[in-house]
Design a protein around this motif. Structure first.
Motif, PDB file in Angstrom:
ATOM      1  N   PHE A 174       0.835  -1.199   0.000  1.00 52.43           N
ATOM      2  CA  PHE A 174       0.000   0.000   0.000  1.00 52.43           C
ATOM      3  C   PHE A 174       0.869   1.248   0.000  1.00 52.43           C
ATOM      4  O   PHE A 174       1.935   1.280   0.618  1.00 52.43           O
ATOM      5  CB  PHE A 174      -0.924   0.022   1.237  1.00 52.43           C
ATOM      6  CG  PHE A 174      -1.886  -1.127   1.309  1.00 52.43           C
ATOM      7  CD1 PHE A 174      -3.151  -1.031   0.769  1.00 52.43           C
ATOM      8  CD2 PHE A 174      -1.508  -2.315   1.920  1.00 52.43           C
ATOM      9  CE1 PHE A 174      -4.042  -2.094   0.840  1.00 52.43           C
ATOM     10  CE2 PHE A 174      -2.379  -3.385   1.999  1.00 52.43           C
ATOM     11  CZ  PHE A 174      -3.646  -3.271   1.457  1.00 52.43           C
ATOM     12  N   PHE A 175       0.378   2.258  -0.715  1.00 54.19           N
ATOM     13  CA  PHE A 175       0.953   3.608  -0.698  1.00 54.19           C
ATOM     14  C   PHE A 175      -0.087   4.575  -0.151  1.00 54.19           C
ATOM     15  O   PHE A 175      -1.283   4.425  -0.422  1.00 54.19           O
ATOM     16  CB  PHE A 175       1.333   4.065  -2.109  1.00 54.19           C
ATOM     17  CG  PHE A 175       2.737   3.730  -2.505  1.00 54.19           C
ATOM     18  CD1 PHE A 175       3.657   3.242  -1.595  1.00 54.19           C
ATOM     19  CD2 PHE A 175       3.150   3.925  -3.815  1.00 54.19           C
ATOM     20  CE1 PHE A 175       4.945   2.940  -1.973  1.00 54.19           C
ATOM     21  CE2 PHE A 175       4.439   3.620  -4.215  1.00 54.19           C
ATOM     22  CZ  PHE A 175       5.343   3.125  -3.284  1.00 54.19           C
ATOM     23  N   THR A 187       3.507   5.094  11.234  1.00 53.48           N
ATOM     24  CA  THR A 187       4.068   4.284  12.314  1.00 53.48           C
ATOM     25  C   THR A 187       3.273   2.984  12.419  1.00 53.48           C
ATOM     26  O   THR A 187       2.041   3.018  12.545  1.00 53.48           O
ATOM     27  CB  THR A 187       4.015   5.027  13.657  1.00 53.48           C
ATOM     28  OG1 THR A 187       4.733   6.263  13.546  1.00 53.48           O
ATOM     29  CG2 THR A 187       4.639   4.185  14.768  1.00 53.48           C
ATOM     30  N   ILE A 188       3.976   1.874  12.334  1.00 54.19           N
ATOM     31  CA  ILE A 188       3.335   0.563  12.480  1.00 54.19           C
ATOM     32  C   ILE A 188       3.265   0.229  13.967  1.00 54.19           C
ATOM     33  O   ILE A 188       4.294   0.077  14.627  1.00 54.19           O
ATOM     34  CB  ILE A 188       4.099  -0.518  11.712  1.00 54.19           C
ATOM     35  CG1 ILE A 188       4.225  -0.141  10.235  1.00 54.19           C
ATOM     36  CG2 ILE A 188       3.422  -1.871  11.867  1.00 54.19           C
ATOM     37  CD1 ILE A 188       2.913  -0.016   9.511  1.00 54.19           C
ATOM     38  N   TYR A 212       5.253  -3.907   8.081  1.00 55.48           N
ATOM     39  CA  TYR A 212       6.352  -2.947   8.174  1.00 55.48           C
ATOM     40  C   TYR A 212       6.236  -1.917   7.052  1.00 55.48           C
ATOM     41  O   TYR A 212       5.414  -2.073   6.122  1.00 55.48           O
ATOM     42  CB  TYR A 212       7.708  -3.658   8.101  1.00 55.48           C
ATOM     43  CG  TYR A 212       7.957  -4.382   6.799  1.00 55.48           C
ATOM     44  CD1 TYR A 212       8.728  -3.805   5.791  1.00 55.48           C
ATOM     45  CD2 TYR A 212       7.438  -5.655   6.573  1.00 55.48           C
ATOM     46  CE1 TYR A 212       8.970  -4.470   4.607  1.00 55.48           C
ATOM     47  CE2 TYR A 212       7.672  -6.327   5.392  1.00 55.48           C
ATOM     48  CZ  TYR A 212       8.442  -5.734   4.410  1.00 55.48           C
ATOM     49  OH  TYR A 212       8.670  -6.390   3.228  1.00 55.48           O
ATOM     50  N   THR A 213       7.033  -0.868   7.152  1.00 57.32           N
ATOM     51  CA  THR A 213       7.097   0.152   6.112  1.00 57.32           C
ATOM     52  C   THR A 213       8.420   0.048   5.378  1.00 57.32           C
ATOM     53  O   THR A 213       9.464  -0.258   5.983  1.00 57.32           O
ATOM     54  CB  THR A 213       6.949   1.559   6.708  1.00 57.32           C
ATOM     55  OG1 THR A 213       7.980   1.778   7.679  1.00 57.32           O
ATOM     56  CG2 THR A 213       5.585   1.715   7.359  1.00 57.32           C
ATOM     57  N   ASP A 221       6.413   6.162   1.823  1.00 55.07           N
ATOM     58  CA  ASP A 221       6.516   5.008   2.704  1.00 55.07           C
ATOM     59  C   ASP A 221       5.546   3.943   2.210  1.00 55.07           C
ATOM     60  O   ASP A 221       4.326   4.170   2.170  1.00 55.07           O
ATOM     61  CB  ASP A 221       6.191   5.387   4.154  1.00 55.07           C
ATOM     62  CG  ASP A 221       7.418   5.871   4.903  1.00 55.07           C
ATOM     63  OD1 ASP A 221       8.528   5.547   4.465  1.00 55.07           O
ATOM     64  OD2 ASP A 221       7.260   6.593   5.910  1.00 55.07           O
ATOM     65  N   GLU A 222       6.083   2.799   1.845  1.00 59.39           N
ATOM     66  CA  GLU A 222       5.259   1.688   1.386  1.00 59.39           C
ATOM     67  C   GLU A 222       4.899   0.801   2.581  1.00 59.39           C
ATOM     68  O   GLU A 222       5.772   0.309   3.288  1.00 59.39           O
ATOM     69  CB  GLU A 222       6.000   0.879   0.329  1.00 59.39           C
ATOM     70  CG  GLU A 222       5.195  -0.268  -0.253  1.00 59.39           C
ATOM     71  CD  GLU A 222       6.001  -1.044  -1.289  1.00 59.39           C
ATOM     72  OE1 GLU A 222       5.414  -1.915  -1.957  1.00 59.39           O
ATOM     73  OE2 GLU A 222       7.214  -0.783  -1.422  1.00 59.39           O
ATOM     74  N   VAL A 223       3.608   0.625   2.807  1.00 64.66           N
ATOM     75  CA  VAL A 223       3.134  -0.238   3.885  1.00 64.66           C
ATOM     76  C   VAL A 223       2.979  -1.654   3.331  1.00 64.66           C
ATOM     77  O   VAL A 223       2.248  -1.864   2.357  1.00 64.66           O
ATOM     78  CB  VAL A 223       1.802   0.266   4.459  1.00 64.66           C
ATOM     79  CG1 VAL A 223       1.300  -0.665   5.558  1.00 64.66           C
ATOM     80  CG2 VAL A 223       1.953   1.687   4.982  1.00 64.66           C
TER      81      VAL A 223
END
Length: 403
Positions: A174-175, A187-188, A212-213, A221-223
């Motif tokens: 996800f973006f 923040t995860i 994670y990112t 930041d890619e989730v």
């Protein structure tokens, strides 16, 4: 199907209750006035944050409900789950004393700013999170909580090298589109996926997970939500592995059938067709791609088909030997080998054994007694031993590679 649907609804309600807070009593008029005040002049296209130089903190976690399907042939992986996203929006803060001590209200996701994540590896069309049916919880401090429940369909390239003893790794990427790290800081909150309301799948077990990112070169930041899936093998062992290797062991027994019965060719042809059927079944379940590797069981079946073809040819040769006319002379070396073997079997209990190349009258008589039927029996014995060894070696090699 109806019971499964009811169960899913119950899970969703329970999940929302776990991540919801209880509000104090208030009036409908107070909440209506509050929402009117909050949404007046509100711009949904502007992210929260009075100081635009400070990125907005967004906390994210993912919770899975169940696996819908995983099609290795097409690479389609579907799961049902929910993200929990939390952030602060100062524009949505209020004084509870002015609204009958109301500390929380629900607003549709279309009416306020949301950190919408976009799935970038979808199996179908690209879409964001949530829908018009989902609302957010907004608290008097400006704290916002959004729990979009959704069915995710992503692309997952299957590695079927060790099928059906394989483990797959699938990710959902996800973006947060249009918002780089200097605008929104992700923040995860949990490094693993939540399984509090997970229902086990009949074919796959989730043995590990990771959330994670991953920073990209473009500043986003890619989730990433990763799941390790391990196939349940009980069904495949009973319906595929055991029948396949049982048929392999039957291949050598064809040489125990009497040649005059006329059943040898039909028996070995049936065994060969069984392998072809198994190969067709497996090919329908596996992807057509050759990367990262073809299935080991596919190679094993291909070897078994080739060996079955060779065994069919050996059966035909054996029948030709058994049916050869007795007046047709035997090659000298075959006659000598069989006669020597017969003579050794006759004198095996005697300490002194005659040399095989001694030209005595008895040896000449033994050589003359050797017939094509004797050659056929010896040929059948050798072929049967080779087929049994091939079946045993195939089992050992297969399980040595996949386990």
């Amino acid at each position: 199907m109806a019971e499964r649907r009811i169960t899913q609804i119950v899970y969703v309600v329970c999940f929302l209750c776990l991540f919801s807070d209880i509000t104090t009593g208030s009036t409908l008029t107070a909440e209506q006035n509050l929402q009117t005040t909050l949404l007046t002049g509100y711009k949904t296209n502007l992210r929260p944050g009075m100081n635009r130089s400070i990125p907005l903190d967004v906390n994210i976690s993912f919770h899975i409900f169940f696996i819908k399907e995983f099609q290795e042939s097409t690479g389609k992986f579907s799961v049902n789950g929910a993200f929990v996203l939390e952030w602060n929006d100062e524009r949505l803060a209020w004084d509870p004393n002015s609204y009958d001590n109301l500390t929380m209200t629900n607003l549709p996701q279309t009416q306020i700013w949301i950190p919408n994540l976009v799935n970038i590896n979808p199996f179908g069309d690209i879409s964001g999170l949530g829908s018009d049916l989902i609302s957010l919880e907004v608290f008097s401090t400006g704290y916002c909580k959004w729990v979009p429940y959704q069915s995710f369909q992503v692309i997952c390239d299957a590695d079927v090298t060790k099928y059906p003893f394989d483990t797959q790794y699938c990710t959902m990427n996800f973006f947060m589109w249009s918002y780089k790290k200097n605008s929104v800081k992700i923040t995860i909150t949990s490094p693993t996926v939540g399984f509090s309301l997970y229902t086990k799948h009949g074919l796959w077990d989730i043995v590990n997970s990771l959330t994670y990112t991953n920073p990209t070169v473009h500043g986003y930041d890619e989730v990433i939500v990763g799941l390790w899936l391990e196939r349940r093998t009980a069904f495949y062992i009973s319906s595929l592995i055991i029948p396949m290797f049982s048929i392999s062991m039957l291949m050598g027994l064809v040489f125990l059938l009497p040649p005059e019965s006329g059943e040898r060719v039909g028996f070995i042809t049936t065994v060969l067709l069984s392998y072809i059927v198994f190969l067709t079944i497996i090919q329908d379940k596996l992807p057509e791609s050759s990367e990262p590797g073809l299935s080991i069981i596919g190679y094993i079946l291909m070897i078994c088909v080739i060996w079955g073809t060779l065994t069919t040819a050996l059966v035909i040769i054996s029948l030709c030997i058994h049916n050869a006319p007795n007046d047709q002379s035997l090659p000298g070396f075959i006659r000598k080998i069989l006669s020597c073997k017969r003579r050794r079997a006759t004198v095996k209990n005697i300490k002194v054994v005659k040399p095989c190349d001694t030209k005595t009258d008895s040896l000449v008589d033994e050589e003359e007694d050797v017939t094509w039927a004797d050659v056929g029996k010896a040929f059948d014995r050798i072929c049967m031993i080779l087929c049994i060894l091939q079946g045993i070696l195939t089992v050992i090699i297969y399980f040595g590679l996949v386990l």
